[in-house]
Design a protein around this motif. Structure first.
Motif, mmCIF file in Angstrom:
data_model
loop_
_atom_site.group_PDB
_atom_site.id
_atom_site.type_symbol
_atom_site.label_atom_id
_atom_site.label_comp_id
_atom_site.label_asym_id
_atom_site.label_seq_id
_atom_site.Cartn_x
_atom_site.Cartn_y
_atom_site.Cartn_z
ATOM 1 N N THR A 1 -17.069 -16.598 -36.867
ATOM 2 C CA THR A 1 -16.857 -17.573 -35.735
ATOM 3 C C THR A 1 -15.752 -17.272 -34.969
ATOM 4 O OG1 THR A 1 -18.767 -18.973 -36.524
ATOM 5 C CG2 THR A 1 -17.750 -19.848 -34.686
ATOM 6 N N ILE A 2 -14.534 -17.869 -35.863
ATOM 7 C CA ILE A 2 -13.275 -17.815 -35.388
ATOM 8 C C ILE A 2 -12.901 -16.420 -34.576
ATOM 9 C CG2 ILE A 2 -10.721 -18.023 -36.047
ATOM 10 C CD1 ILE A 2 -12.194 -20.737 -36.044
ATOM 11 N N ALA A 3 -13.111 -15.569 -35.068
ATOM 12 C CA ALA A 3 -13.183 -14.186 -34.675
ATOM 13 C C ALA A 3 -13.663 -13.953 -33.309
ATOM 14 C CB ALA A 3 -13.294 -13.085 -35.607
ATOM 15 N N ARG A 4 -14.915 -14.371 -33.310
ATOM 16 C CA ARG A 4 -15.639 -14.348 -31.883
ATOM 17 C C ARG A 4 -15.022 -15.170 -30.813
ATOM 18 N NH1 ARG A 4 -20.490 -15.751 -33.813
ATOM 19 N NH2 ARG A 4 -20.422 -17.763 -33.192
ATOM 20 N N HIS A 5 -14.392 -16.446 -31.284
ATOM 21 C CA HIS A 5 -13.842 -17.443 -30.426
ATOM 22 C C HIS A 5 -12.591 -16.915 -29.911
ATOM 23 C CE1 HIS A 5 -16.826 -20.176 -31.404
ATOM 24 N NE2 HIS A 5 -16.045 -20.875 -32.319
ATOM 25 N N LEU A 6 -11.756 -16.049 -30.782
ATOM 26 C CA LEU A 6 -10.597 -15.525 -30.281
ATOM 27 C C LEU A 6 -10.755 -14.496 -29.412
ATOM 28 C CD1 LEU A 6 -8.882 -15.525 -33.915
ATOM 29 C CD2 LEU A 6 -8.305 -16.944 -31.808
ATOM 30 N N ALA A 7 -11.737 -13.574 -29.674
ATOM 31 C CA ALA A 7 -12.139 -12.404 -28.825
ATOM 32 C C ALA A 7 -12.449 -13.009 -27.211
ATOM 33 C CB ALA A 7 -13.288 -11.723 -29.200
ATOM 34 N N THR A 8 -13.295 -14.215 -27.508
ATOM 35 C CA THR A 8 -13.779 -14.756 -25.974
ATOM 36 C C THR A 8 -12.338 -15.426 -25.305
ATOM 37 O OG1 THR A 8 -15.888 -15.522 -26.885
ATOM 38 C CG2 THR A 8 -15.031 -16.574 -24.848
ATOM 39 N N ILE A 9 -11.479 -15.867 -26.018
ATOM 40 C CA ILE A 9 -10.359 -16.355 -25.405
ATOM 41 C C ILE A 9 -9.465 -15.361 -24.746
ATOM 42 C CG2 ILE A 9 -8.092 -17.536 -25.662
ATOM 43 C CD1 ILE A 9 -9.614 -19.520 -27.700
ATOM 44 N N ASP A 10 -9.310 -14.167 -25.664
ATOM 45 C CA ASP A 10 -8.682 -13.074 -25.200
ATOM 46 C C ASP A 10 -9.394 -12.598 -23.869
ATOM 47 O OD1 ASP A 10 -6.754 -13.399 -27.271
ATOM 48 O OD2 ASP A 10 -7.692 -11.806 -28.398
ATOM 49 N N GLU B 1 -13.571 -27.531 -36.311
ATOM 50 C CA GLU B 1 -13.894 -26.182 -35.584
ATOM 51 C C GLU B 1 -12.747 -25.839 -34.707
ATOM 52 O OE1 GLU B 1 -17.186 -23.046 -33.603
ATOM 53 O OE2 GLU B 1 -17.758 -25.107 -34.002
ATOM 54 N N ARG B 2 -12.550 -27.070 -33.830
ATOM 55 C CA ARG B 2 -11.407 -26.975 -33.026
ATOM 56 C C ARG B 2 -9.929 -26.652 -33.625
ATOM 57 N NH1 ARG B 2 -9.991 -32.046 -29.480
ATOM 58 N NH2 ARG B 2 -9.636 -32.779 -31.614
ATOM 59 N N GLU B 3 -9.940 -27.781 -34.632
ATOM 60 C CA GLU B 3 -8.669 -27.556 -35.546
ATOM 61 C C GLU B 3 -8.571 -26.338 -36.034
ATOM 62 O OE1 GLU B 3 -6.236 -29.729 -35.419
ATOM 63 O OE2 GLU B 3 -7.608 -30.831 -33.787
ATOM 64 N N ALA B 4 -9.572 -25.547 -36.853
ATOM 65 C CA ALA B 4 -9.351 -24.295 -37.312
ATOM 66 C C ALA B 4 -8.903 -23.176 -36.041
ATOM 67 C CB ALA B 4 -10.752 -23.823 -37.993
ATOM 68 N N LEU B 5 -9.579 -23.293 -35.240
ATOM 69 C CA LEU B 5 -9.262 -22.232 -34.208
ATOM 70 C C LEU B 5 -7.894 -22.331 -33.792
ATOM 71 C CD1 LEU B 5 -9.988 -19.886 -32.129
ATOM 72 C CD2 LEU B 5 -11.058 -21.709 -30.779
ATOM 73 N N ALA B 6 -7.595 -23.902 -33.478
ATOM 74 C CA ALA B 6 -6.148 -24.104 -33.202
ATOM 75 C C ALA B 6 -4.915 -23.769 -33.948
ATOM 76 C CB ALA B 6 -5.787 -25.649 -32.760
ATOM 77 N N ALA B 7 -5.436 -23.715 -35.235
ATOM 78 C CA ALA B 7 -4.323 -23.346 -36.381
ATOM 79 C C ALA B 7 -4.091 -21.765 -36.006
ATOM 80 C CB ALA B 7 -5.065 -23.556 -37.734
ATOM 81 N N VAL B 8 -5.036 -20.867 -35.963
ATOM 82 C CA VAL B 8 -5.078 -19.511 -35.538
ATOM 83 C C VAL B 8 -4.313 -19.353 -34.343
ATOM 84 C CG1 VAL B 8 -6.305 -17.389 -35.135
ATOM 85 C CG2 VAL B 8 -7.232 -19.128 -36.932
ATOM 86 N N LEU B 9 -4.629 -20.147 -33.365
ATOM 87 C CA LEU B 9 -3.891 -19.758 -31.920
ATOM 88 C C LEU B 9 -2.452 -20.377 -32.277
ATOM 89 C CD1 LEU B 9 -6.412 -21.020 -29.593
ATOM 90 C CD2 LEU B 9 -5.876 -18.756 -29.974
ATOM 91 N N SER B 10 -2.436 -21.401 -33.050
ATOM 92 C CA SER B 10 -0.858 -21.883 -33.240
ATOM 93 C C SER B 10 0.126 -20.829 -34.005
ATOM 94 C CB SER B 10 -0.821 -23.032 -34.102
ATOM 95 O OG SER B 10 -1.346 -24.050 -33.454
ATOM 96 N N ALA B 11 -0.634 -19.969 -34.839
ATOM 97 C CA ALA B 11 0.179 -18.763 -35.526
ATOM 98 C C ALA B 11 0.334 -17.868 -34.280
ATOM 99 C CB ALA B 11 -0.909 -18.448 -36.567
ATOM 100 N N ARG B 12 -0.235 -17.632 -33.453
ATOM 101 C CA ARG B 12 0.063 -16.516 -32.230
ATOM 102 C C ARG B 12 1.136 -17.370 -31.444
ATOM 103 N NH1 ARG B 12 -5.405 -14.520 -29.079
ATOM 104 N NH2 ARG B 12 -6.080 -13.265 -30.862
ATOM 105 N N TRP B 13 0.938 -18.366 -31.110
ATOM 106 C CA TRP B 13 1.791 -18.727 -29.963
ATOM 107 C C TRP B 13 2.624 -20.139 -30.066
ATOM 108 C CZ3 TRP B 13 -3.509 -19.000 -27.141
ATOM 109 C CH2 TRP B 13 -4.040 -17.654 -26.877
ATOM 110 N N GLY B 14 2.473 -20.579 -31.342
ATOM 111 C CA GLY B 14 3.348 -21.695 -31.753
ATOM 112 C C GLY B 14 2.466 -23.171 -31.521
ATOM 113 N N LEU B 15 2.902 -24.059 -32.103
ATOM 114 C CA LEU B 15 2.370 -25.404 -31.864
ATOM 115 C C LEU B 15 1.900 -25.828 -30.479
ATOM 116 C CD1 LEU B 15 4.154 -27.486 -34.528
ATOM 117 C CD2 LEU B 15 2.125 -26.367 -34.768
ATOM 118 N N PRO B 16 0.463 -26.307 -30.303
ATOM 119 C CA PRO B 16 -0.050 -26.784 -28.921
ATOM 120 C C PRO B 16 0.890 -28.252 -28.595
ATOM 121 C CG PRO B 16 -1.587 -27.272 -30.566
ATOM 122 C CD PRO B 16 -0.496 -26.738 -31.406
#
Length: 144
Positions: free
Chosen positions: A2-11, A62-77
């Protein structure tokens, strides 16, 4: 995944040009200056308070899990409440979209500013009987 699918959608949203008119897309809606995606949607909820609480916790997690992955990419939101934006819109102040729409159903958001775009995550719940949604927004419109 699910996280991978969400990341692909955001990208995907980040790579798309913004339309000149509002349109429905394969993942949500797009309009001048922004794209939204409904990453996941719960079942409709009836009068079962305990089930609503469980569902809300699940969507927040689910939002927090996705936010953790995005934070690894872009820093803390930046994390902030949209309640003042909603109050301002009720007082008839013009709130630019997508922020006005978000403030009507999303109490707080996680926001990253990446390469001139704002990437936004939030959990929407329009009404006690309607489903929860994990939303992603990509916009060039600055937060109000």
């Amino acid at each position: 995944m699910t996280i991978a699918r969400h990341l692909a959608t955001i990208d995907l949203l980040r790579s798309r040009p913004f339309p000149t008119q509002p349109v429905r897309s394969d993942v949500g809606t797009s309009a001048p200056g922004y794209h939204t995606a409904e990453l996941s949607t719960s079942e409709e909820l009836r009068d079962d308070l305990s089930q609503r609480e469980v569902t809300e916790e699940q969507y927040d997690a689910e939002r927090e899990a996705l936010a953790a992955v995005l934070s690894a990419r872009w820093g803390l939101p930046q994390v902030f409440s949209l309640s003042s934006v909603l109050s301002r819109s009720v007082e008839e102040e013009h709130i630019p979209e997508p922020w006005g729409l978000l403030s009507a159903s999303v109490p707080d958001v996680h926001v990253w500013h990446v390469e001139g775009q704002w990437v936004v995550l939030g959990v929407s719940q329009w009404d006690t009987e309607l489903p929860y949604q994990l939303l992603a927004v990509v916009t060039e419109v600055d937060p109000p």
